[in-house]
Scaffold this motif. Structure first.
Motif, PDB file in Angstrom:
ATOM      1  N   GLY A  34      50.333  -8.834 118.410  1.00  0.00           N
ATOM      2  CA  GLY A  34      49.561  -8.682 117.421  1.00  0.00           C
ATOM      3  C   GLY A  34      48.055  -8.408 117.885  1.00  0.00           C
ATOM      4  N   GLU A  35      48.011  -8.397 119.136  1.00  0.00           N
ATOM      5  CA  GLU A  35      46.655  -8.024 119.674  1.00  0.00           C
ATOM      6  C   GLU A  35      46.351  -6.470 119.430  1.00  0.00           C
ATOM      7  OE1 GLU A  35      46.075  -9.328 123.539  1.00  0.00           O
ATOM      8  OE2 GLU A  35      45.697 -11.393 122.928  1.00  0.00           O
ATOM      9  N   LEU A  36      47.641  -5.697 119.372  1.00  0.00           N
ATOM     10  CA  LEU A  36      47.517  -4.431 119.212  1.00  0.00           C
ATOM     11  C   LEU A  36      46.889  -4.168 118.054  1.00  0.00           C
ATOM     12  CD1 LEU A  36      50.995  -3.295 120.529  1.00  0.00           C
ATOM     13  CD2 LEU A  36      48.895  -3.195 121.767  1.00  0.00           C
ATOM     14  N   VAL A  37      47.058  -4.932 116.693  1.00  0.00           N
ATOM     15  CA  VAL A  37      46.222  -4.639 115.623  1.00  0.00           C
ATOM     16  C   VAL A  37      44.971  -5.587 115.535  1.00  0.00           C
ATOM     17  CG1 VAL A  37      48.280  -3.439 114.521  1.00  0.00           C
ATOM     18  CG2 VAL A  37      48.103  -6.029 114.578  1.00  0.00           C
ATOM     19  N   HIS A  38      44.908  -6.283 116.703  1.00  0.00           N
ATOM     20  CA  HIS A  38      43.469  -7.258 116.484  1.00  0.00           C
ATOM     21  C   HIS A  38      43.970  -8.538 115.805  1.00  0.00           C
ATOM     22  CE1 HIS A  38      40.729  -4.702 118.722  1.00  0.00           C
ATOM     23  NE2 HIS A  38      41.401  -3.742 118.273  1.00  0.00           N
TER      24      HIS A  38
ATOM     25  N   LEU B 124      45.780  -8.291 108.569  1.00  0.00           N
ATOM     26  CA  LEU B 124      46.043  -6.912 109.210  1.00  0.00           C
ATOM     27  C   LEU B 124      45.060  -5.895 109.025  1.00  0.00           C
ATOM     28  CD1 LEU B 124      49.909  -6.666 108.701  1.00  0.00           C
ATOM     29  CD2 LEU B 124      48.620  -6.984 111.351  1.00  0.00           C
ATOM     30  N   VAL B 125      44.634  -5.763 107.699  1.00  0.00           N
ATOM     31  CA  VAL B 125      43.467  -4.577 107.458  1.00  0.00           C
ATOM     32  C   VAL B 125      42.049  -4.925 107.820  1.00  0.00           C
ATOM     33  CG1 VAL B 125      45.172  -3.895 105.569  1.00  0.00           C
ATOM     34  CG2 VAL B 125      43.217  -5.450 104.815  1.00  0.00           C
ATOM     35  N   SER B 126      41.600  -6.156 107.773  1.00  0.00           N
ATOM     36  CA  SER B 126      40.398  -6.484 107.931  1.00  0.00           C
ATOM     37  C   SER B 126      39.721  -6.149 109.372  1.00  0.00           C
ATOM     38  CB  SER B 126      40.072  -8.366 108.005  1.00  0.00           C
ATOM     39  OG  SER B 126      39.077  -8.529 108.465  1.00  0.00           O
ATOM     40  N   PRO B 127      40.587  -6.140 110.452  1.00  0.00           N
ATOM     41  CA  PRO B 127      39.697  -5.813 111.657  1.00  0.00           C
ATOM     42  C   PRO B 127      39.889  -4.362 111.749  1.00  0.00           C
ATOM     43  CG  PRO B 127      41.994  -6.637 112.084  1.00  0.00           C
ATOM     44  CD  PRO B 127      41.556  -7.087 110.774  1.00  0.00           C
ATOM     45  N   VAL B 128      40.793  -3.577 111.290  1.00  0.00           N
ATOM     46  CA  VAL B 128      41.062  -2.001 111.163  1.00  0.00           C
ATOM     47  C   VAL B 128      39.716  -1.492 110.553  1.00  0.00           C
ATOM     48  CG1 VAL B 128      42.304  -0.263 110.573  1.00  0.00           C
ATOM     49  CG2 VAL B 128      43.594  -2.181 111.232  1.00  0.00           C
ATOM     50  N   PHE B 129      39.686  -1.888 109.366  1.00  0.00           N
ATOM     51  CA  PHE B 129      38.530  -1.351 108.531  1.00  0.00           C
ATOM     52  C   PHE B 129      36.972  -1.920 108.877  1.00  0.00           C
ATOM     53  CE2 PHE B 129      42.181  -0.390 105.648  1.00  0.00           C
ATOM     54  CZ  PHE B 129      41.732   0.827 105.324  1.00  0.00           C
ATOM     55  N   MET B 130      37.120  -2.877 109.476  1.00  0.00           N
ATOM     56  CA  MET B 130      35.746  -3.659 110.191  1.00  0.00           C
ATOM     57  C   MET B 130      35.327  -2.801 111.350  1.00  0.00           C
ATOM     58  SD  MET B 130      34.779  -7.413 111.210  1.00  0.00           S
ATOM     59  CE  MET B 130      33.197  -7.797 111.887  1.00  0.00           C
ATOM     60  N   ARG B 131      36.227  -2.308 112.243  1.00  0.00           N
ATOM     61  CA  ARG B 131      35.989  -1.617 113.355  1.00  0.00           C
ATOM     62  C   ARG B 131      35.455  -0.202 112.803  1.00  0.00           C
ATOM     63  NH1 ARG B 131      40.855  -2.961 115.075  1.00  0.00           N
ATOM     64  NH2 ARG B 131      41.540  -0.964 115.230  1.00  0.00           N
TER      65      ARG B 131
ATOM     66  N   MET C 248      38.299 -14.187 114.091  1.00  0.00           N
ATOM     67  CA  MET C 248      38.552 -12.749 113.823  1.00  0.00           C
ATOM     68  C   MET C 248      37.502 -11.851 113.831  1.00  0.00           C
ATOM     69  SD  MET C 248      41.147 -10.733 111.070  1.00  0.00           S
ATOM     70  CE  MET C 248      42.697 -11.728 111.958  1.00  0.00           C
ATOM     71  N   ALA C 249      36.388 -12.372 112.678  1.00  0.00           N
ATOM     72  CA  ALA C 249      35.214 -11.584 112.497  1.00  0.00           C
ATOM     73  C   ALA C 249      34.259 -11.646 113.865  1.00  0.00           C
ATOM     74  CB  ALA C 249      34.371 -12.265 111.511  1.00  0.00           C
ATOM     75  N   THR C 250      34.156 -12.673 114.565  1.00  0.00           N
ATOM     76  CA  THR C 250      33.167 -12.665 115.726  1.00  0.00           C
ATOM     77  C   THR C 250      33.742 -11.905 116.795  1.00  0.00           C
ATOM     78  OG1 THR C 250      34.241 -14.590 116.183  1.00  0.00           O
ATOM     79  CG2 THR C 250      32.140 -15.007 115.093  1.00  0.00           C
ATOM     80  N   ASN C 251      35.336 -12.049 116.947  1.00  0.00           N
ATOM     81  CA  ASN C 251      35.772 -11.247 118.102  1.00  0.00           C
ATOM     82  C   ASN C 251      35.667  -9.903 118.031  1.00  0.00           C
ATOM     83  OD1 ASN C 251      36.737 -13.403 119.401  1.00  0.00           O
ATOM     84  ND2 ASN C 251      38.850 -13.568 118.470  1.00  0.00           N
ATOM     85  N   THR C 252      35.786  -9.215 116.727  1.00  0.00           N
ATOM     86  CA  THR C 252      35.640  -7.596 116.354  1.00  0.00           C
ATOM     87  C   THR C 252      34.269  -7.370 116.653  1.00  0.00           C
ATOM     88  OG1 THR C 252      37.250  -8.060 114.677  1.00  0.00           O
ATOM     89  CG2 THR C 252      36.041  -5.923 114.590  1.00  0.00           C
TER      90      THR C 252
END
Length: 421
Positions: A25-29, A379-386, A130-134
């Motif tokens: 799961g960490e692979l997709v944050h 799943l999509v949040s960390p991808v687009f946030m990065r 999730m938000a703070t880690n990203t």
């Protein structure tokens, strides 16, 4: 003896699978997605590797309390004053708009408004972790926009806890108008009272543990011998336990008590560092909670055409309802960061969906739809946030005064004047 060894081996295999799922799961944050999938595959509706998950669910609930308590502890109390009004606007919008959109979607899909509201509540929370880690990975956590996201997500979670308390009461109420009013009003009043208690405790607790107080100075040597950090942690756990029991007994959700217990120590000297020593333990307990979530999801229904189709469609209001919160930020780059940060979901969404199912507020298909929507948003949040963070950096990044705003405080005041509408 043989049966005992068999159970130990099965438990060991479960923990290995859980760790592997988290790493994948960490692979997709989003390690929680991997942990939920492991629970789904090993649970009663999957391989039935753990046919009786009651023990796992009980331990998972403990992990949930610890997770929520840690969320309260992680709050930057000073940042609340600097970004409060804007963060409140973002949090309220990010809580109510997904409920409204979710209700509209479910109603359009042929379900009753009551089912729509119950399903919509599952979309109301945000994953602050999730938000703070990203943002931390992008070195953007201690900026003005970082403080804004953290505070907004925290307020969002408090509102979601209040909604969860109402949800639990409405399920068992009668159709009588007076009973329904009490079922809604009681948890709201109790929740507000405990939030006020938490705000007061957050001012008192730091003084209790500050060396400036005479009695604390005289007890300094004793506290040193007892390991001062251990005293802080033990006190926080004791207070949290009391608040969990009291909050649940008074008519709110016990999770609000866990949050308030952590928040009471948010500004206490060395409290965050003291609890950091137990990061591994709290992370493992959180993993077990998400494992238990997966074990309670009906695998057959998850991939049933009706449930999966409804869930994929339901992901649209789940994403849009949070993404719209970026409208409160003037800068387009920052707006994208805020919006995608709020899209990520966490533990409370799954708890709300399960609570609604257990209370009979909706059936298996809406529940599965909620699970799909939460997983997709997560799943999509960390991808687009990065991507939003990378574009923001490419456009010039943050001004020098932005960095350290969370600790400094002075620059954070400028949010209302420069960054936010």
């Amino acid at each position: 003896m043989a049966s005992t060894l068999y159970e130990i081996a099965r438990l060991w295999i479960t923990f290995i699978a859980l760790a592997c799922g988290g790493k994948l799961g960490e692979l997709v944050h989003a390690p929680l997605v991997g942990e939920i999938v492991v629970g789904l595959l090993l649970g009663p509706s999957g391989a039935n590797f753990i046919p009786e998950p009651d023990g796992v669910v009980l331990l998972g609930n403990l992990g949930l309390c610890v997770l929520v308590m840690t969320g309260g502890l992680s709050i930057d109390v000073d940042a609340l004053a600097h970004v409060g009004p804007v963060a409140i606007a973002i949090a309220v919008t990010g809580t109510l708009l997904p409920i409204a959109l979710g209700c509209a979607f479910m109603t359009a899909a042929g379900y009753s408004p009551a089912v729509g509201v119950a399903a919509g509540t599952a979309l109301s929370s945000t994953s602050i972790g999730m938000a703070t880690n990203t943002m931390a990975a992008a070195n953007a956590l201690h900026t003005r926009i970082g403080s804004l996201v953290c505070v907004a997500a925290m307020i969002d979670d408090v509102l979601s806890l209040v909604i969860l308390a109402v949800l639990g009461n409405v399920g068992g109420s009668s159709d009588d108008a007076g009973a329904l009013t009490w079922a809604i009003g009681r948890p709201v009043m109790v929740s507000v009272a405990f939030v006020v208690v938490g705000a007061g405790a957050a001012r008192v607790v730091p003084r209790v543990f500050a060396r400036e107080w005479g009695w604390a100075t005289r007890a300094g040597e004793t506290l040193t011998k007892m390991k001062r950090d251990d005293v802080v942690v033990a006190s926080m756990l004791t207070l949290t336990l009391g608040l969990v029991v009291a909050c649940g007994a008074a008519g709110s959700t016990y999770l609000l008590g866990a949050f308030v217990g952590g928040y009471a120590f948010a500004a206490a000297p060395n409290a965050k560092d003291a609890w950091a020593k137990y990061d591994l333990l709290s992370a493992r307990l959180a993993s077990i909670f998400f494992l238990s979530v997966g074990m309670q999801i009906p695998l057959a229904d998850l991939f049933d055409g009706a449930g999966a189709g409804l869930g994929i469609g339901y992901a649209v209001p789940a994403v849009l309802g949070k993404l719209a919160t970026g409208a409160f930020v003037r800068d387009v780059g920052d707006a994208a960061v805020v919006g995608w940060a709020m899209v990520g979901r966490g533990e409370l969404g799954f708890v709300m969906a399960r609570e609604a199912l257990d209370e009979g507020l909706f059936g298996d298909t809406p529940y599965v739809a909620c699970v799909w929507a939460l997983l997709i948003a997560t799943l999509v949040s960390p991808v687009f946030m990065r991507r939003a963070l990378e574009r923001r950096k490419a456009a010039g990044g943050w001004a020098a005064g932005d960095v350290g705003a969370a600790e400094d405080g002075a620059d954070a005041v400028e949010i209302g004047r420069h960054d936010v509408a």
